[in-house]
Design an enzyme around this catalytic site. Structure first.
Site, mmCIF file in Angstrom:
data_model
loop_
_atom_site.group_PDB
_atom_site.id
_atom_site.type_symbol
_atom_site.label_atom_id
_atom_site.label_comp_id
_atom_site.label_asym_id
_atom_site.label_seq_id
_atom_site.Cartn_x
_atom_site.Cartn_y
_atom_site.Cartn_z
ATOM 1 C CD GLN A 82 0.537 -0.696 -1.475
ATOM 2 O OE1 GLN A 82 0.749 0.478 -1.689
ATOM 3 N NE2 GLN A 82 1.475 -1.608 -1.603
ATOM 4 C CG ASP A 89 9.044 6.809 -4.839
ATOM 5 O OD1 ASP A 89 8.006 7.448 -5.098
ATOM 6 O OD2 ASP A 89 9.535 5.974 -5.621
ATOM 7 C CD GLU A 120 7.500 3.223 -10.391
ATOM 8 O OE1 GLU A 120 7.784 3.365 -11.580
ATOM 9 O OE2 GLU A 120 6.529 3.781 -9.853
ATOM 10 C CG ASP A 180 7.842 -1.031 -1.209
ATOM 11 O OD1 ASP A 180 7.757 -0.044 -1.965
ATOM 12 O OD2 ASP A 180 6.838 -1.679 -0.832
ATOM 13 C CG ASP A 200 6.940 0.394 9.008
ATOM 14 O OD1 ASP A 200 6.002 0.890 8.382
ATOM 15 O OD2 ASP A 200 7.536 0.965 9.947
ATOM 16 C CB ALA A 201 10.008 3.285 5.694
#
Length: 334
Positions: free
Chosen positions: A55, A179, A110, A130, A161-162
């Site tokens: 990202q 989230d 975050e 995350d 990776d979730a």
């Protein structure tokens, strides 16, 4: 990311001066859809910016909303109103569960989601998973409001990776929270909104009576069909009881949606929710209480009609996306 423009207040031919010019005011501009943009003034140009494997990230110092976290050109969270989003995401699910002790967060880099969970005195363990370590480190460094949460001994931070993390664990959780970044084309996690993921990965990792909740994108009168209605319908194919709700997030310039799902009824009234808040939550919520949740889960007629009539199920082959493009797609197009 979104565009930054700077101007001395005197535009020439309808265009602002370049960044090298005299900077009296700077503006952040985000393209919400093809013919609609949203912009607000900055105190300074950019506090920090970077690019990870997954990202593009930036931290802006905005005049109306304070510090604002931007990922892949989409504003993710703003200092002034993030409490609306995170209280709405976390507290309804935890309060509807009779005794939430172990919680799994998909995403949440975050730290704000973990912060709200850790206010619950029933919670013994929070796993925050995350995929992007650089985003997590970035937020640890620059978002002071969540530093206490990152230091809480109940928090287990996992960089993975979730899907892979949930599938590798044998333990189950009372509540699983999505989230995740918005499902944008080329983004890192749109596959985590699919029926197959909910059915084969999320549901088996919930305890009996467990609750899953996810952020579900824009939920306004003209934007709820982007992904909100589809995510709602997808969860209805997997769980017996599904509740959609929404709230206005000023910095998002829209109403935002969440969907909560369980195989046990989700039935608490406003008074019962308020009582559980007093018994369980440290400190006062700023946004969510019983009446607010009752209102949030009473959707407008146009949105209710769309949700009732939605037929599309979210799969990797039939995925819907909100407007915008992630890093992977931009690299492919370069």
């Amino acid at each position: 990311m979104g565009d930054i423009s700077c101007s001395n207040g005197n535009e020439v031919n309808g265009k602002a001066h370049s960044l090298a010019g005299y900077r009296k005011s700077c503006w952040y501009e985000e393209e919400i859809e093809e013919n609609l943009r949203w912009c607000f003034a900055l105190n300074r140009y950019i506090l920090h910016t970077g690019a990870t494997q997954y990202q593009d990230i930036a931290l802006l110092d905005t005049k109306p909303f304070g510090k604002a976290l931007v990922i892949d050109g989409k504003l993710q969270s703003a200092e002034i109103d993030e409490f609306i989003y995170h209280e709405s995401l976390v507290h309804p699910a935890l309060l509807h569960h009779p005794n939430p002790q172990s919680i799994f967060i998909m995403g949440g880099g975050e730290g704000s989601t973990a912060r709200e969970i850790l206010r619950h005195n029933t919670v013994q363990k929070v796993v925050m998973c995350d995929i992007d370590e650089e985003v997590v480190d970035f937020c640890k460094s620059y978002l002071e409001v969540n530093r206490e949460a990152f230091c809480d001994p109940r928090l287990e931070l996992v960089i993975n990776d979730a899907r892979a993390e949930l599938e590798s664990r044998e333990e189950c959780f009372e509540v699983i929270i999505g989230d995740l970044a918005d499902p944008i084309e080329g983004g890192p996690c749109y596959q985590l909104y699919t029926k197959s993921f909910y059915e084969s990965t999320v549901k088996p990792r919930l305890t009996p009576g467990g609750i899953f909740v996810t952020q579900a994108g824009p939920a306004g009168a003209f934007t709820h069909t982007e992904v909100f209605s589809c995510i709602y319908n997808t969860l209805r194919q997997v769980f017996k009881h599904v509740v959609a709700y929404s709230a206005h997030i000023p910095s998002f310039a829209d109403i935002w949606g969440w969907v909560m799902a369980s195989d046990s009824p989700i039935l608490l009234n406003a008074e019962e929710l308020d009582l559980r808040m007093k018994q369980r939550i440290k400190g006062e919520n700023r946004y969510i209480d019983g009446k607010t949740f009752s209102s949030a889960s009473t959707l407008s007629k146009v949105v209710r009609t769309s949700l009732d009539n939605e037929t599309q199920v979210y799969t990797e082959g039939t995925a819907r996306f909100i407007y915008g493009h992630g890093t992977a797609l931009k690299q492919c197009q370069a």
